[in-house]
Scaffold this motif. Structure first.
Motif, short mmCIF file in Angstrom:
data_model
loop_
_atom_site.label_atom_id
_atom_site.label_comp_id
_atom_site.label_asym_id
_atom_site.label_seq_id
_atom_site.Cartn_x
_atom_site.Cartn_y
_atom_site.Cartn_z
N SER A 327 0.84 -1.21 0.00
CA SER A 327 0.00 0.00 0.00
C SER A 327 0.86 1.25 0.00
O SER A 327 0.56 2.22 -0.72
N ASP A 328 1.93 1.27 0.79
CA ASP A 328 2.82 2.43 0.79
C ASP A 328 3.56 2.57 -0.53
O ASP A 328 3.77 3.68 -1.03
N ALA A 329 3.96 1.45 -1.11
CA ALA A 329 4.67 1.49 -2.39
C ALA A 329 3.77 2.01 -3.51
O ALA A 329 4.19 2.81 -4.36
N VAL A 330 2.50 1.57 -3.51
CA VAL A 330 1.55 2.05 -4.51
C VAL A 330 1.33 3.56 -4.35
O VAL A 330 1.35 4.32 -5.33
N SER A 331 1.11 3.99 -3.13
CA SER A 331 0.86 5.42 -2.88
C SER A 331 2.05 6.27 -3.29
O SER A 331 1.89 7.33 -3.90
N TYR A 332 3.25 5.80 -2.98
CA TYR A 332 4.44 6.56 -3.35
C TYR A 332 4.59 6.60 -4.87
O TYR A 332 4.91 7.64 -5.45
N GLY A 333 4.33 5.49 -5.52
CA GLY A 333 4.44 5.45 -6.98
C GLY A 333 3.50 6.42 -7.66
O GLY A 333 3.85 7.08 -8.64
N ILE A 334 2.29 6.54 -7.13
CA ILE A 334 1.30 7.45 -7.73
C ILE A 334 1.63 8.90 -7.42
O ILE A 334 1.64 9.76 -8.31
N ARG A 335 1.93 9.19 -6.15
CA ARG A 335 2.07 10.58 -5.72
C ARG A 335 3.44 11.19 -6.03
O ARG A 335 3.53 12.39 -6.31
N LYS A 336 4.49 10.39 -5.98
CA LYS A 336 5.82 10.93 -6.19
C LYS A 336 6.41 10.57 -7.55
O LYS A 336 7.19 11.33 -8.12
N GLU A 337 6.04 9.41 -8.08
CA GLU A 337 6.62 8.96 -9.35
C GLU A 337 5.70 9.21 -10.54
O GLU A 337 6.11 9.06 -11.69
N GLY A 338 4.45 9.53 -10.28
CA GLY A 338 3.52 9.86 -11.36
C GLY A 338 3.05 8.69 -12.19
O GLY A 338 2.67 8.87 -13.35
N ILE A 339 3.03 7.49 -11.62
CA ILE A 339 2.57 6.35 -12.41
C ILE A 339 1.08 6.52 -12.74
O ILE A 339 0.29 7.02 -11.94
N THR A 340 0.73 6.09 -13.93
CA THR A 340 -0.64 6.29 -14.41
C THR A 340 -1.45 5.00 -14.45
O THR A 340 -2.67 5.04 -14.53
N LYS A 341 -0.77 3.86 -14.43
CA LYS A 341 -1.43 2.56 -14.35
C LYS A 341 -0.68 1.72 -13.32
O LYS A 341 0.55 1.78 -13.25
N VAL A 342 -1.42 0.96 -12.54
CA VAL A 342 -0.84 0.21 -11.43
C VAL A 342 -1.00 -1.29 -11.65
O VAL A 342 -2.11 -1.76 -11.95
#
Length: 472
Positions: A327-342
């Motif tokens: 959950s933390d890795a997903v949140s970081y990926g979206i908010r800091k790395e700008g990933i658009t698909k998970v």
């Protein structure tokens, strides 16, 4: 070793025989009573100037990529048993039926059929590798190279999962991954324990704080399409030791606690393959690496923590730690790395193995278009997955009375509620979940290309998903 030749080796060669043709071939060689062309059957026949290994291919109409991998793995194993140092084969019969993707399956079968893990043995078994000489026509070299890269990746993933836990702490694993991707232009960044606390990643450091070996978040970035804003986020669970915490696992489950990082290993191999193959796609991998132990600082059932997203989480089962770190890795990926698909991949639930066994993985998705890419990738990889349904009633099962969400649901639907927990942190991004708890490890191999231990599950499907994504 696998190489390409224009002319057959004159000593050892392989003859692939279908069941329907076996009686003709056997009659000509005087073998009517000993060789029938049955699936995975083999027989070495010495002739005047060479020896031929007859390989049974079974029924022609049942041939698929999985069967090609098995047939070639059986050839590889038999060659090793017979101490054959060099053998030539023509995979044209498979290419004729399945096209160029059969070449990749041939390479994977030959390579994985001879795989073994002997890291901790002081006395290594002396067995020279066999050189497999492939006769392939021009135009298939690319598929050959793709197969060799995927073979390398699967072996990397298997080696990591097979490594004893005391030889692969979280930071050790991070270094292994960093070294593996150092040759292909993949950027790496590691967030260590102090940074995790500063960023309020209580889900990740809350699990990892149970161990004297600190957790970290390892980020891999491959920018194969700089002009595109689309970034595929691959999130792989990397628990290098999972005792279950205070919800201690049963003794029968303890032998496999070193392999709870198969998701992170698969992601690493897929990112490396995508970079080496120069796929036109952007990928950011976020790999939470941690141990889950019992200590004074370990999470307790009933604790409430706050993840990087700001959501509060009620921890009812400390053995459901994988979804916490993810959950933390997903949140970081979206908010800091700008990933658009998970896409997350994890050895997440024992329930998926009880439901689907050791040959089929469980998947979930909230985006049909994204999942169609996955289905096409699955058809190339020959791995098997079943998409699980879910409804509002399943989402309500992880609602908490004291927090935003709880990390386990009720007494049923454990695989579904585990996936939905991760989805709570995807912030509306298209999402695919892969639960490989049943397929990442095999005590007794099902397929000829498997060996006891790690399977490398997910590597090929993830790679082909990224390959499909570049054309989407």
């Amino acid at each position: 070793m696998i190489s390409v030749v224009k002319k057959k080796n004159e000593i050892y060669s392989v003859d692939f025989v279908w069941e329907k043709d076996a009686h003709i071939r056997s009659f000509k060689m005087g073998l009517e009573k000993v060789f029938h062309g049955e699936y995975l059957e083999s027989l070495l026949v010495p002739l005047s100037s060479q020896a031929v290994l007859l390989a049974g291919c079974g029924k022609e109409e049942e041939l698929g990529l999985l069967q090609v991998k098995e047939i070639l793995a059986a050839v590889s194993k038999r060659s090793k048993e017979l101490h054959i140092r060099e053998i030539s084969l023509d995979p044209g019969c498979f290419v004729e039926r399945l096209g160029e993707k059969a070449i990749t399956a041939v390479v994977l079968g030959l390579g994985l059929g001879g795989y073994s893990y002997e890291y901790s043995k002081t006395e290594k078994q002396e067995s020279a590798d066999c050189n497999f000489q492939l006769e392939i026509t021009e135009g298939f070299e690319d598929s050959l190279q793709e197969g060799l890269e995927l073979l390398k990746g699967i072996c990397f993933a298997r080696n990591m999962v097979n490594t004893p836990g005391n030889h692969l702490r979280p930071m050790d694993f991070a270094r292994k991954i960093t070294d593996y991707v150092s040759d292909c232009g993949v950027e790496t960044e590691m967030l260590v324990y102090g940074q995790l606390r500063t960023l309020h990643m209580e889900a990740l450091y809350g699990v990892g704080g149970s161990s004297e070996y600190p957790p970290c978040l390892l980020i891999l970035r491959y920018k194969g399409d700089p002009g595109s804003k689309e970034i595929y986020g691959l999130i792989g669970k990397g628990i290098t030791c999972d005792t279950g915490g205070y919800c201690l696992k049963e003794s029968s489950s303890m032998a496999g606690i070193k392999g709870d990082m198969a998701g992170a290993a698969a992601v690493t191999a897929a990112v490396h393959a995508a970079a080496v193959r120069k796929l036109k796609v952007n990928i950011t991998a976020c790999l939470p690496l941690s141990e889950n132990r019992i200590s004074q600082s370990a999470l307790l059932p009933g604790d409430v923590i706050t993840g990087y997203s700001g959501k509060t989480i009620e921890v009812l089962n400390t053995d459901a730690e994988g979804r916490l770190v993810l959950s933390d890795a997903v949140s970081y990926g979206i908010r800091k790395e700008g990933i658009t698909k998970v896409l997350d991949i994890a050895t997440l639930t024992g329930a998926v193995g009880q439901m689907l066994g050791n040959t089929i993985g469980g998947t979930m998705s909230d985006d049909d278009s994204f999942y169609q890419l996955f289905e096409r990738a699955q058809s190339w990889s020959a791995e098997r997955y079943l998409r699980l349904p879910y409804g509002k009633e399943h989402e309500k099962m992880i609602d908490s009375d004291v927090a935003d969400v709880k990390n386990v649901g009720g007494g049923c639907c454990g695989t579904i509620t585990a996936g939905l927990f991760i989805r709570r942190f995807c912030e509306g991004k298209p999402w695919i979940h892969m639960d490989i708890a049943g397929t990442a490890w095999c005590g007794t191999p099902t397929y000829a290309f498997e060996s006891k231990g790690a399977t490398g599950a997910g590597v090929t499907t993830l790679y082909y998903l990224m390959k499909e994504a570049q054309a989407d």
